[in-house]
Design an enzyme around this catalytic site. Sequence first.
Site, PDB file in Angstrom:
ATOM      1  N   CYS A   1       0.825  -1.208   0.000  1.00 56.66           N
ATOM      2  CA  CYS A   1       0.000   0.000   0.000  1.00 56.66           C
ATOM      3  C   CYS A   1       0.858   1.256   0.000  1.00 56.66           C
ATOM      4  CB  CYS A   1      -0.939  -0.005   1.204  1.00 56.66           C
ATOM      5  SG  CYS A   1      -1.906   1.487   1.308  1.00 56.66           S
TER       6      CYS A   1
ATOM      7  N   CYS B   1      -0.480   4.141   2.119  1.00 59.56           N
ATOM      8  CA  CYS B   1      -0.270   4.041   3.569  1.00 59.56           C
ATOM      9  C   CYS B   1       1.193   4.260   3.933  1.00 59.56           C
ATOM     10  CB  CYS B   1      -0.651   2.662   4.100  1.00 59.56           C
ATOM     11  SG  CYS B   1      -2.034   1.889   3.303  1.00 59.56           S
ATOM     12  N   ASP B   2       2.115   3.689   3.154  1.00 61.95           N
ATOM     13  CA  ASP B   2       3.512   3.614   3.587  1.00 61.95           C
ATOM     14  C   ASP B   2       4.481   4.467   2.775  1.00 61.95           C
ATOM     15  OD1 ASP B   2       2.666   1.783   5.486  1.00 61.95           O
ATOM     16  OD2 ASP B   2       2.898   0.096   4.116  1.00 61.95           O
TER      17      ASP B   2
END
Length: 332
Positions: free
Chosen positions: A133, A136-137
């Site tokens: 992701c 997200c990261d």
Amino acid sequence: MSEIQNVVIIGGGPAGLAAALYTSRANLKPVVFAGSPPGGQLTLTSEVENWLGFESILGPELISKMRSHVEKFGVKIFDENVTSIDFAKAPFKVKSIDREVSAKSVIIATGAKALWLNLESEQRLKGKGVSACATCDGFFFKNKVVAVVGGGDTAMEEALTLTKFATKVYLIHRKDSFRASKIMQERVLKHEKIEVIWNTQVVEVLGESRVEGLKLQSVESKELKNLTVDGLFLGIGHKPDTELFKDKIELDEKGYIVTFDMLAREHLMYGKVPAEKVKKIQESAGHSPTSTNVLGVFAAGDCVDHVYRQATTAVGMGVAAALDVERWLELE
Ligand code: NDP
């Protein structure tokens, strides 16, 4: 919740929330198990540019708008994972760690999850530089070098997202052409920070406690070489989230839920499903397109659909399932 509910919806993504909106407006007082964390794949997406009416909106913002819209109609949403179900006979039982709900009908909208390469080194370094992701990261890779694997829209989206943080993004694909939509391919191919490595597989993620590089293998020559990177992002597709329903309702060989509509489509378009089987399901499903092989259990969204897989089409399927449930309950 001791009284028998009309409908339980399992899933808090676009399909589940659309079903919740329609069933609540039909006065059926749906109970939603949205999972933990709730929201499905949209919460992992960055910009969404193909939601009609919004030229651009962030995935998490879109899902949060859907949720507050549904909650305005008094829908009970539990951010809990369903741990077991009993579809042997109606009323069906749906359990989470905190509660058990009995219902006359169920809509399954559990979506799908990211796939992994399943290398030992990849699993060991998950969260230590390996991710599925970018939204997200990606932030953790500011001024770093990263690689993305895959050739579909997910991989294109991951690579483009990562260009906002990383200094360089390698896009590693096992073929010599992408299957992603043309517009996404164009954006990737003309981006100065992205370098595509064609006809290549990742065979090992290097590093002990964090990602330090990748061992790559040429698909053609089988030659191995190392590439120094700080992070690896997977963008190789998805698996339907249907483990819970194994042996309880019919699933296809990839784990997608078989509904009457999908069976009929496979039969008509690809001649894959024999006519007798379509007829049998048609009879048992009471002609409801979103019905599974268990009467009273319906399914919608990415846990069923391996063809379109869009948030927008998931919403359409969620609405269809809600209307099918409404008709089904009227038959009682
Ligand atoms: P896809 O199945 O379309 O693509 C998966 C890609 O990963 C393929 O290129 C495939 O290679 C590659 N791959 C699969 N397994 C491996 C493996 N073990 N090793 C190396 N490579 C592998 O999945 P996506 O998630 O990209 O897209 C799914 C659907 O969602 C599509 O319909 C897409 O259009 C849609 N989508 C739409 C978005 C949007 O509109 N904003 C964003 C993201 C997805 P190969 O080509 O060789 O099979």
